[in-house]
Enzyme design. Structure first.
Site, PDB file in Angstrom:
ATOM      1  N   ARG A  51       0.884  -1.178   0.000  1.00 44.57           N
ATOM      2  CA  ARG A  51       0.000   0.000   0.000  1.00 44.57           C
ATOM      3  C   ARG A  51       0.910   1.213   0.000  1.00 44.57           C
ATOM      4  O   ARG A  51       1.799   1.330   0.854  1.00 44.57           O
ATOM      5  CB  ARG A  51      -0.870  -0.041   1.262  1.00 44.57           C
ATOM      6  CG  ARG A  51      -1.702   1.188   1.529  1.00 44.57           C
ATOM      7  CD  ARG A  51      -2.854   1.264   0.550  1.00 44.57           C
ATOM      8  NE  ARG A  51      -3.907   2.159   0.983  1.00 44.57           N
ATOM      9  CZ  ARG A  51      -3.854   3.475   0.953  1.00 44.57           C
ATOM     10  NH1 ARG A  51      -2.763   4.091   0.552  1.00 44.57           N
ATOM     11  NH2 ARG A  51      -4.878   4.194   1.334  1.00 44.57           N
ATOM     12  N   GLU A  59     -11.391   5.362  -5.128  1.00 44.14           N
ATOM     13  CA  GLU A  59     -11.829   3.970  -5.193  1.00 44.14           C
ATOM     14  C   GLU A  59     -12.259   3.629  -6.616  1.00 44.14           C
ATOM     15  O   GLU A  59     -12.575   4.516  -7.413  1.00 44.14           O
ATOM     16  CB  GLU A  59     -12.987   3.741  -4.215  1.00 44.14           C
ATOM     17  CG  GLU A  59     -12.612   3.958  -2.760  1.00 44.14           C
ATOM     18  CD  GLU A  59     -11.609   2.951  -2.236  1.00 44.14           C
ATOM     19  OE1 GLU A  59     -11.573   1.799  -2.732  1.00 44.14           O
ATOM     20  OE2 GLU A  59     -10.844   3.301  -1.320  1.00 44.14           O
ATOM     21  N   ARG A  93      -0.797  -5.542   4.806  1.00 47.63           N
ATOM     22  CA  ARG A  93      -0.073  -4.981   3.660  1.00 47.63           C
ATOM     23  C   ARG A  93       1.114  -4.165   4.175  1.00 47.63           C
ATOM     24  O   ARG A  93       1.012  -3.504   5.203  1.00 47.63           O
ATOM     25  CB  ARG A  93      -0.978  -4.059   2.842  1.00 47.63           C
ATOM     26  CG  ARG A  93      -2.213  -4.728   2.298  1.00 47.63           C
ATOM     27  CD  ARG A  93      -3.117  -3.757   1.596  1.00 47.63           C
ATOM     28  NE  ARG A  93      -3.607  -2.738   2.528  1.00 47.63           N
ATOM     29  CZ  ARG A  93      -4.557  -1.853   2.244  1.00 47.63           C
ATOM     30  NH1 ARG A  93      -5.116  -1.834   1.049  1.00 47.63           N
ATOM     31  NH2 ARG A  93      -4.953  -0.971   3.136  1.00 47.63           N
TER      32      ARG A  93
END
Length: 156
Positions: A51, A59, A93
């Site tokens: 990330r 999004e 992540r």
């Protein structure tokens, strides 16, 4: 030297999961999930989800979501990258600053208007704040929209 290494490792393991020790990861990008998340394949053929730190991209269902993903893909797809990762998030992540071909990818996503600075996680003196201000003033990417909705608000 071995004693120091054990002490450092013990210190790293004592930290909460979301605040792991910094590490550099090296690998080839095998997937671009959205405008701020990639997967790399390291030298041991392990897939690692990364990330991008301090930024939040629109999004997929949001305005500029697909454009942001394509822009990130243009920067990193199938390329070797270096990811400097000071932490992991609650999803496991690695949260990293990524460099491809000598270019800071996090900065470029903000500079081209393909991501916001994620103020909740950005450092108060982050250079990304200035970069975002310039992108906004220039009307780049998502800043062409008269009232862009930050992803953290859109998700709610």
């Amino acid at each position: 030297m071995q004693v120091v290494a054990r002490w450092v490792l013990a210190g790293c393991l004592a930290l909460p999961a979301v605040q792991a020790c910094a590490e550099d990861l090296y690998g080839r990008v095998v997937a671009v999930l959205d405008g701020d998340t990639i997967k790399i394949l390291d030298a041991t053929n392990r897939q690692i989800t990364i990330r991008l730190s301090e930024i939040d991209a629109p999004e997929k269902g949001q305005a500029f979501g697909q454009a942001s993903r394509r822009a990130l893909s243009d920067l990193v797809a199938r390329k070797r990258v270096v990811a400097s990762c000071p932490s992991t998030d609650r999803y496991g992540r690695h949260v990293c600053s990524v460099t491809a071909d000598g270019l800071n990818v996090n900065s470029r996503q903000v500079q081209t208007g393909m991501a916001w600075v994620y103020r909740r996680y950005a450092k108060p003196d982050s250079p990304l704040l200035r970069i975002e201000k310039e992108a906004r003033a220039g009307g780049y990417g998502l800043w062409r929209d008269p009232e862009p909705i930050p992803p953290w608000e859109w998700r709610q």
